[in-house]
Design an enzyme around this catalytic site. Structure first.
Site, PDB file in Angstrom:
ATOM      1  N   SER A   1      -7.737  16.811  -6.717  1.00 59.37           N
ATOM      2  CA  SER A   1      -6.785  16.544  -7.798  1.00 59.37           C
ATOM      3  C   SER A   1      -7.479  16.801  -9.126  1.00 59.37           C
ATOM      4  O   SER A   1      -8.711  16.744  -9.216  1.00 59.37           O
ATOM      5  CB  SER A   1      -6.316  15.086  -7.740  1.00 59.37           C
ATOM      6  OG  SER A   1      -5.571  14.735  -8.891  1.00 59.37           O
TER       7      SER A   1
ATOM      8  N   TYR B   1      -8.593   5.700  -7.083  1.00 60.15           N
ATOM      9  CA  TYR B   1      -8.061   7.033  -6.787  1.00 60.15           C
ATOM     10  C   TYR B   1      -8.892   8.115  -7.468  1.00 60.15           C
ATOM     11  O   TYR B   1      -9.275   9.107  -6.838  1.00 60.15           O
ATOM     12  CB  TYR B   1      -6.605   7.110  -7.242  1.00 60.15           C
ATOM     13  CG  TYR B   1      -5.926   8.422  -6.950  1.00 60.15           C
ATOM     14  CD1 TYR B   1      -5.403   8.697  -5.692  1.00 60.15           C
ATOM     15  CD2 TYR B   1      -5.781   9.396  -7.942  1.00 60.15           C
ATOM     16  CE1 TYR B   1      -4.765   9.898  -5.419  1.00 60.15           C
ATOM     17  CE2 TYR B   1      -5.140  10.589  -7.689  1.00 60.15           C
ATOM     18  CZ  TYR B   1      -4.630  10.843  -6.424  1.00 60.15           C
ATOM     19  OH  TYR B   1      -4.012  12.045  -6.172  1.00 60.15           O
TER      20      TYR B   1
END
Length: 251
Positions: A137, A150
């Site tokens: 990501s 995350y």
């Protein structure tokens, strides 16, 4: 160009029952690959006829080895892997508990590491070259509010891509990463659609003027797995419409 074709290959895509993973798996299928889909629940109705599906709960430490074994049983010619499965469980940093931290790391990092290991072991045992794409990501490069676990997990995947590329190059296995930016998925759609001011902000911040769709990630992944990328390994391709290119964006 034939160098972009995956017709001679078979691929496993983890977390491909919906969202980015499903779009990637459908893209690989369109490029000619035999695709094994994966999810942690029953087979979705929307998968192409003839495609294989494996159900596995990746929180189980024993799941990675079983998943690769089942994928190989379904497609003995398996030579491509996309590690896409992952999720978001964050709370505010000061409220984070060990169980929530472990849930993030176990799914987003541990399962990826050991799925890649099981895949690589199978390829080496068969003296077969292969290719892996790890979906990280833009959070692996830039932090986000209330996203500490995350963000950490996605940063780990960026380094995992590089270190596995080095470890597996002698065995003819390429490892690259694909880092999506803001993509409308079942996970992100509720807050994207509910927060009009943020959506307008991102539409200005993203150079291409729109929030991404899962299909935007499919072509980049297919390329990295294809013969066209035969001399590429250890790289992370950012697919974010230009979100992380500029500092401020349009005012």
């Amino acid at each position: 160009m034939k160098t972009f074709s995956l017709a001679a290959s078979a691929a496993l895509v983890t977390g491909s029952s919906k969202g980015i993973g499903q779009a990637i798996a459908l893209g690989l299928h369109e490029a000619g690959a035999k695709v094994v889909f994966h999810g942690n629940t029953a087979r979705p109705d929307a998968l192409p006829e003839g495609c294989d599906f494996v159900q596995a709960d990746l929180f189980d430490p024993a799941a990675p080895a079983r998943l690769i074994e089942q994928a190989l049983a379904a497609q003995p010619g398996l030579d491509l892997l996309v590690c896409n499965a992952g999720s978001f469980f964050d709370v505010d940093f000061l409220e984070m508990e060990t169980a929530q931290w472990d849930r993030t790391i176990n799914l987003n990092v541990r399962s990826v590491y050991f799925i890649a290991q099981a895949f690589a072991r199978a390829m080496v045992a068969r003296q077969r070259p292969g290719a892996i794409v790890i979906v990280s990501s833009t959070n692996g490069f830039q932090s986000e509010e209330e996203s500490t676990a995350y963000d950490t997990s996605k940063g780990a995947l960026v380094m995992l891509t590089r270190t596995l590329a080095q470890a597996l190059a002698p065995h003819g296995i390429r490892v690259n990463g694909m880092a999506p930016g803001l993509i409308r998925t079942p996970l992100t759609a509720p807050w994207i659609d509910a927060q009009h001011e943020k959506r307008a902000h991102y539409n200005k911040k993203i150079l291409l003027g729109r929030i991404g769709e899962p299909v935007d990630c499919a072509g980049a992944t297919a390329f990295l797995l294809s013969p066209a990328a035969a001399y590429i390994t250890g790289q992370v391709l950012v697919v974010d419409g230009g979100l992380t290119t500029g500092q401020i964006g349009k005012m």
